[in-house]
Design a protein around this motif. Structure first.
Motif, PDB file in Angstrom:
ATOM      1  N   LYS A  77      14.381   8.681-122.813  1.00 38.37           N
ATOM      2  CA  LYS A  77      14.596   9.507-121.616  1.00 38.37           C
ATOM      3  C   LYS A  77      14.849  10.932-122.072  1.00 38.37           C
ATOM      4  N   LYS A 102       9.328  -0.420-109.330  1.00 35.96           N
ATOM      5  CA  LYS A 102       9.477   1.046-109.315  1.00 35.96           C
ATOM      6  C   LYS A 102      10.765   1.498-109.998  1.00 35.96           C
ATOM      7  N   GLY A 103      10.908   1.076-111.263  1.00 34.08           N
ATOM      8  CA  GLY A 103      12.111   1.464-111.992  1.00 34.08           C
ATOM      9  C   GLY A 103      13.368   0.858-111.397  1.00 34.08           C
ATOM     10  N   ASP A 157      11.484   7.760-118.319  1.00 35.10           N
ATOM     11  CA  ASP A 157      10.942   8.830-117.471  1.00 35.10           C
ATOM     12  C   ASP A 157       9.706   8.317-116.735  1.00 35.10           C
ATOM     13  N   LEU A 161      14.165   0.338-108.407  1.00 42.16           N
ATOM     14  CA  LEU A 161      14.689   0.997-107.209  1.00 42.16           C
ATOM     15  C   LEU A 161      14.359   0.250-105.924  1.00 42.16           C
ATOM     16  N   PHE A 173      10.498   5.781-113.847  1.00 42.40           N
ATOM     17  CA  PHE A 173      10.990   6.384-112.607  1.00 42.40           C
ATOM     18  C   PHE A 173       9.957   7.294-111.940  1.00 42.40           C
ATOM     19  N   GLU A 174       9.044   7.857-112.741  1.00 42.73           N
ATOM     20  CA  GLU A 174       8.061   8.798-112.176  1.00 42.73           C
ATOM     21  C   GLU A 174       6.711   8.153-111.886  1.00 42.73           C
ATOM     22  N   PRO A 204      19.686   5.435-113.480  1.00 43.39           N
ATOM     23  CA  PRO A 204      19.216   6.608-114.226  1.00 43.39           C
ATOM     24  C   PRO A 204      20.294   7.669-114.441  1.00 43.39           C
TER      25      PRO A 204
END
Length: 241
Positions: free
Chosen positions: A14, A142-143, A57, A145, A60-61, A26
């Motif tokens: 990260k 999605k990470g 990274d 989430l 999450f993106e 995160p």
């Protein structure tokens, strides 16, 4: 295979650094090294037989952000690397395999675009590990989430007949917490699937490691360990190969 071979050290990246998250948050970050390449080299020197790299990274993106770092790691070490984090397209997977990564971990894409996932598996047989991130008994994407409606086994069963390598099962609520792995969940998954399962999340001691190791005959291939290694709770070099 001994305990040392059973462990797959994790290098989570990260902002260009080697870190660990607490329960997938995160914002709950501990930095363990300024240079992930050096960290990867250390685990190899301590006797690791393979390495698990996560591009946080990218997770999450939605697309890998640390290609160059991963490429440098692959060139610097001689043990195989499995990589995950933001691999949500065929092109992203193709690029990461071309730089020398042995296996790719894919989770969200399998849920969101099955056709694209199937194309990847067909093109790169036995190189895909399906990532199953479980949060409160349901698969998260999605990470971590977003939660889906599937239990881990329901989700995994949809892909068990494909030419994948196997599954990576992470209990997100335990990840980075060192509160013990989800033994029952891991065993249940492994004994009901054809492909091998890699465990992840919660390992904090040699005892935890031995409990998972005892599930080898059910199809548990290994365990990804991060924080317990970084904080010296488990010393890789002291384990039997």
């Amino acid at each position: 295979m001994g305990l040392r071979s059973f462990i797959i050290p994790a290098v989570d990246i990260k902002d260009g650094k080697a870190v660990r998250l607490y329960k997938g948050d995160p914002n709950a970050v501990t930095v363990y090294g300024e240079n992930p390449v050096d960290m990867a080299k250390i685990w190899e020197e301590k006797g690791a037989k393979h390495l698990h790299i996560v591009d946080l990274d990218g997770a999450f993106e939605g697309k890998p952000k640390n290609y160059r770092l991963v490429e440098r790691i692959v060139k610097k070490i001689s043990i195989p690397v499995e990589f995950g984090g933001g691999l949500r397209s065929f092109d992203a997977v193709k690029t990461i395999i071309e730089i020398g990564v042995e296996k790719v971990v894919i989770g969200s894409l399998a849920y969101q675009n099955r056709r694209e996932f199937e194309k990847i598996v067909e093109t790169f047989p036995n190189k895909v590990i399906l990532g199953i991130d479980a949060k409160d008994g349901k698969v998260a994407i999605k990470g971590w989430l977003e939660k889906t409606e599937y239990t881990p086994l329901e989700f995994a069963k949809q892909f068990d007949d494909m030419d994948i390598w196997g599954f990576l099962y992470t209990d997100v609520n335990r990840d980075g917490a060192m509160i013990g792995p989800n033994i029952e969940g891991t065993k249940y998954l492994a004994e009901n699937l054809k492909h091998p399962v890699i465990a992840s999340g919660g390992v904090g001691s040699i005892e935890d490691l031995k409990k998972l190791y005892s599930l080898k005959d059910f199809g548990v291939y290994g365990v990804v360990v991060g924080k317990a290694l970084y904080e010296g709770k488990i010393k890789l070099e002291e384990l039997e190969e």
